[in-house]
Write a protein that holds these residues in place. Structure first.
Motif, PDB file in Angstrom:
ATOM      1  N   VAL A 136      -9.075  12.200 -13.393  1.00 53.18           N
ATOM      2  CA  VAL A 136      -7.605  12.078 -13.261  1.00 53.18           C
ATOM      3  C   VAL A 136      -6.970  11.957 -14.655  1.00 53.18           C
ATOM      4  N   GLY A 188      -2.655  13.932  -0.807  1.00 53.15           N
ATOM      5  CA  GLY A 188      -1.777  14.465   0.241  1.00 53.15           C
ATOM      6  C   GLY A 188      -2.348  14.335   1.643  1.00 53.15           C
ATOM      7  N   HIS A 194      -4.563   9.112   2.014  1.00 52.75           N
ATOM      8  CA  HIS A 194      -5.513   8.133   1.446  1.00 52.75           C
ATOM      9  C   HIS A 194      -4.796   7.180   0.481  1.00 52.75           C
ATOM     10  N   THR A 236      -1.731   6.145   0.580  1.00 56.06           N
ATOM     11  CA  THR A 236      -0.961   5.164   1.360  1.00 56.06           C
ATOM     12  C   THR A 236      -1.886   4.047   1.848  1.00 56.06           C
ATOM     13  N   VAL A 292       5.498   4.325 -14.063  1.00 54.83           N
ATOM     14  CA  VAL A 292       5.065   5.636 -13.591  1.00 54.83           C
ATOM     15  C   VAL A 292       5.872   6.683 -14.365  1.00 54.83           C
ATOM     16  N   ALA A 348       3.845  10.526  -6.797  1.00 56.41           N
ATOM     17  CA  ALA A 348       3.510   9.094  -6.806  1.00 56.41           C
ATOM     18  C   ALA A 348       4.745   8.255  -6.483  1.00 56.41           C
ATOM     19  N   TYR A 393       5.225   5.341  -3.705  1.00 59.70           N
ATOM     20  CA  TYR A 393       5.598   3.963  -4.023  1.00 59.70           C
ATOM     21  C   TYR A 393       6.867   3.538  -3.274  1.00 59.70           C
ATOM     22  N   LYS A 428       7.951   4.798  -0.509  1.00 63.94           N
ATOM     23  CA  LYS A 428       7.633   4.726   0.927  1.00 63.94           C
ATOM     24  C   LYS A 428       7.051   3.363   1.305  1.00 63.94           C
TER      25      LYS A 428
HETATM   26  C1  LIG Z   1      -0.094   9.535  -6.325  1.00 64.30           C
HETATM   27  C2  LIG Z   1      -1.276   9.516  -5.365  1.00 64.30           C
HETATM   28  C3  LIG Z   1      -2.085   8.230  -5.572  1.00 64.30           C
HETATM   29  C4  LIG Z   1      -0.718   9.526  -3.931  1.00 64.30           C
HETATM   30  O1  LIG Z   1      -1.761   9.453  -2.999  1.00 64.30           O
HETATM   31  P1  LIG Z   1      -1.858  10.563  -1.838  1.00 64.30           P
HETATM   32  O2  LIG Z   1      -3.006  10.229  -0.973  1.00 64.30           O
HETATM   33  O3  LIG Z   1      -1.843  11.893  -2.465  1.00 64.30           O
HETATM   34  O4  LIG Z   1      -0.498  10.295  -1.056  1.00 64.30           O
HETATM   35  P2  LIG Z   1      -0.293  10.272   0.543  1.00 64.30           P
HETATM   36  O5  LIG Z   1      -0.947  11.462   1.157  1.00 64.30           O
HETATM   37  O6  LIG Z   1      -0.686   8.919   1.051  1.00 64.30           O
HETATM   38  O7  LIG Z   1       1.275  10.476   0.648  1.00 64.30           O
HETATM   39  C5  LIG Z   1       2.151   9.448   0.240  1.00 64.30           C
HETATM   40  C6  LIG Z   1       3.488  10.037  -0.116  1.00 64.30           C
HETATM   41  O8  LIG Z   1       3.348  10.869  -1.262  1.00 64.30           O
HETATM   42  C7  LIG Z   1       4.268  11.953  -1.149  1.00 64.30           C
HETATM   43  N1  LIG Z   1       3.521  13.235  -1.047  1.00 64.30           N
HETATM   44  C8  LIG Z   1       2.433  13.499  -0.290  1.00 64.30           C
HETATM   45  N2  LIG Z   1       2.032  14.765  -0.492  1.00 64.30           N
HETATM   46  C9  LIG Z   1       2.895  15.305  -1.377  1.00 64.30           C
HETATM   47  C10 LIG Z   1       3.006  16.577  -2.008  1.00 64.30           C
HETATM   48  N3  LIG Z   1       2.158  17.581  -1.721  1.00 64.30           N
HETATM   49  N4  LIG Z   1       4.000  16.764  -2.891  1.00 64.30           N
HETATM   50  C11 LIG Z   1       4.871  15.768  -3.196  1.00 64.30           C
HETATM   51  N5  LIG Z   1       4.809  14.534  -2.639  1.00 64.30           N
HETATM   52  C12 LIG Z   1       3.838  14.314  -1.742  1.00 64.30           C
HETATM   53  C13 LIG Z   1       5.065  11.726   0.110  1.00 64.30           C
HETATM   54  O9  LIG Z   1       6.189  10.892  -0.201  1.00 64.30           O
HETATM   55  C14 LIG Z   1       4.081  10.950   0.938  1.00 64.30           C
HETATM   56  O10 LIG Z   1       4.685  10.186   1.949  1.00 64.30           O
HETATM   57  P3  LIG Z   1       4.751  10.839   3.452  1.00 64.30           P
HETATM   58  O11 LIG Z   1       3.347  11.095   3.835  1.00 64.30           O
HETATM   59  O12 LIG Z   1       5.394   9.779   4.256  1.00 64.30           O
HETATM   60  O13 LIG Z   1       5.553  12.092   3.303  1.00 64.30           O
HETATM   61  C15 LIG Z   1      -2.215  10.755  -5.566  1.00 64.30           C
HETATM   62  O14 LIG Z   1      -1.510  11.924  -5.258  1.00 64.30           O
HETATM   63  C16 LIG Z   1      -2.796  10.854  -6.966  1.00 64.30           C
HETATM   64  O15 LIG Z   1      -3.890  10.366  -7.209  1.00 64.30           O
HETATM   65  N6  LIG Z   1      -2.074  11.509  -7.920  1.00 64.30           N
HETATM   66  C17 LIG Z   1      -2.557  11.669  -9.280  1.00 64.30           C
HETATM   67  C18 LIG Z   1      -2.736  10.354 -10.004  1.00 64.30           C
HETATM   68  C19 LIG Z   1      -1.455   9.556 -10.028  1.00 64.30           C
HETATM   69  O16 LIG Z   1      -0.349  10.081 -10.057  1.00 64.30           O
HETATM   70  N7  LIG Z   1      -1.620   8.208 -10.048  1.00 64.30           N
HETATM   71  C20 LIG Z   1      -0.490   7.296 -10.087  1.00 64.30           C
HETATM   72  C21 LIG Z   1      -0.063   7.082 -11.500  1.00 64.30           C
HETATM   73  S1  LIG Z   1       1.319   5.935 -11.598  1.00 64.30           S
END
Ligand SMILES: CC(C)(COP(=O)(O)OP(=O)(O)OC[C@H]1O[C@@H](n2cnc3c(N)ncnc32)[C@H](O)[C@@H]1OP(=O)(O)O)[C@@H](O)C(=O)NCCC(=O)NCCS
Length: 165
Positions: free
Chosen positions: A23, A94, A97, A99, A121, A128, A132, A134
Motif C-alpha cells: 500500500v 470496495g 472489508h 467498513t 487523510v 477513504a 470515514y 460513513k
Molecule cells: C480506504 C479503504 C481502507 C476503504 O476500505 P474498503 O474495504 O475499500 O471500503 P468499503 O468497501 O468498506 O467501502 C466503504 C466506503 O468507501 C467508499 N467506496 C467503496 N468503494 C468505492 C469506490 N470504488 N470508489 C470510491 N469510493 C468507494 C464508499 O463510501 C463506501 O461506503 P458504501 O459501501 O456505503 O458506499 C481501502 O480502499 C484502502 O485500503 N485504500 C488504500 C489505502 C488507504 O487509503 N488507506 C487510508 C489512508 S488514510
C-alpha cells in the motif's frame, strides 16, 4: 471467500508488513512510501500488543489482506486520544472489508478508554474519506500542502470521531 476480522498476533507480522509495504509503495494514500524494516515493524507490533492498543487484521482465505490500528498518544494530557491507520490490498478494496475493520477497531478503542480517534487523510483520497464519514468521523480541519509526493503538494484533512458522536 471468507472474511475474518481478528486481533493481530505476532504471527501476523510478516504478512502485515508485506501488505503495508504494497500500500505504501502505491505512493498515494499513506504518509510513508515503504514499510519500516521488518525488525522495526515487529518491534512496533509487539509494543502495540503489549500496550493493549487496538490492532486488527482482515483475513481472507487464511491470508492477511489488510490491517487497522489505533496507537494511543503517549502524552498524559492526550492519553484519551488514539491515531488510526489502515489499508487493504488493492484486490480486496470496495467489498466492505474496510467498513468491518474500522468498526471493530473503533469499538475496541472505545473499550480501551480511547474516547477520541483521529488521523489525517490526503484530501484527494475520496474513497477513504467516504468510508470515514460513513462510520461517523467528521472533518475538523485542513493542513494545507501538508504532503508532497513526487513534487505534488496535497492538503491533508484532520478527521476525528469521539465516543459520544
Ligand atoms: C480506504 C479503504 C481502507 C476503504 O476500505 P474498503 O474495504 O475499500 O471500503 P468499503 O468497501 O468498506 O467501502 C466503504 C466506503 O468507501 C467508499 N467506496 C467503496 N468503494 C468505492 C469506490 N470504488 N470508489 C470510491 N469510493 C468507494 C464508499 O463510501 C463506501 O461506503 P458504501 O459501501 O456505503 O458506499 C481501502 O480502499 C484502502 O485500503 N485504500 C488504500 C489505502 C488507504 O487509503 N488507506 C487510508 C489512508 S488514510
Amino acid at each position: 471467500m471468507s472474511l475474518q476480522i481478528v486481533r493481530m498476533t505476532p504471527e501476523h507480522t510478516e504478512e502485515v508488513h508485506r501488505v503495508l509495504d504494497i500500500v505504501a509503495r502505491e505512493r498515494k494514500f499513506l504518509s510513508y512510501l515503504e514499510a519500516l524494516p521488518l525488525a522495526q515493524s515487529r518491534e512496533f507490533v509487539l509494543e502495540m500488543i503489549a500496550k493493549g492498543n487496538p490492532i486488527f487484521v482482515a483475513v481472507v482465505d487464511d491470508k492477511v489482506v489488510g490491517w487497522c490500528d489505533v496507537a494511543r498518544v503517549e502524552r498524559p494530557v492526550n492519553a484519551h486520544v488514539g491515531v488510526l491507520g489502515m489499508g487493504l490490498l488493492p484486490a480486496h478494496r470496495g467489498k466492505g472489508h474496510g467498513t468491518e475493520l474500522i468498526n471493530a477497531v473503533v469499538a475496541d478503542a472505545h473499550r480501551a478508554g480511547i474516547s477520541r480517534v483521529e488521523f489525517t487523510v490526503h484530501a484527494d483520497n475520496d474513497w477513504a474519506i467516504g468510508l470515514y464519514e460513513k462510520v461517523g468521523f467528521v472533518r475538523e480541519g485542513v493542513r494545507r500542502d501538508a504532503v508532497c509526493i513526487d513534487g505534488r503538494f496535497i492538503d491533508s484533512i484532520l478527521m476525528a470521531k469521539l465516543h459520544q458522536d
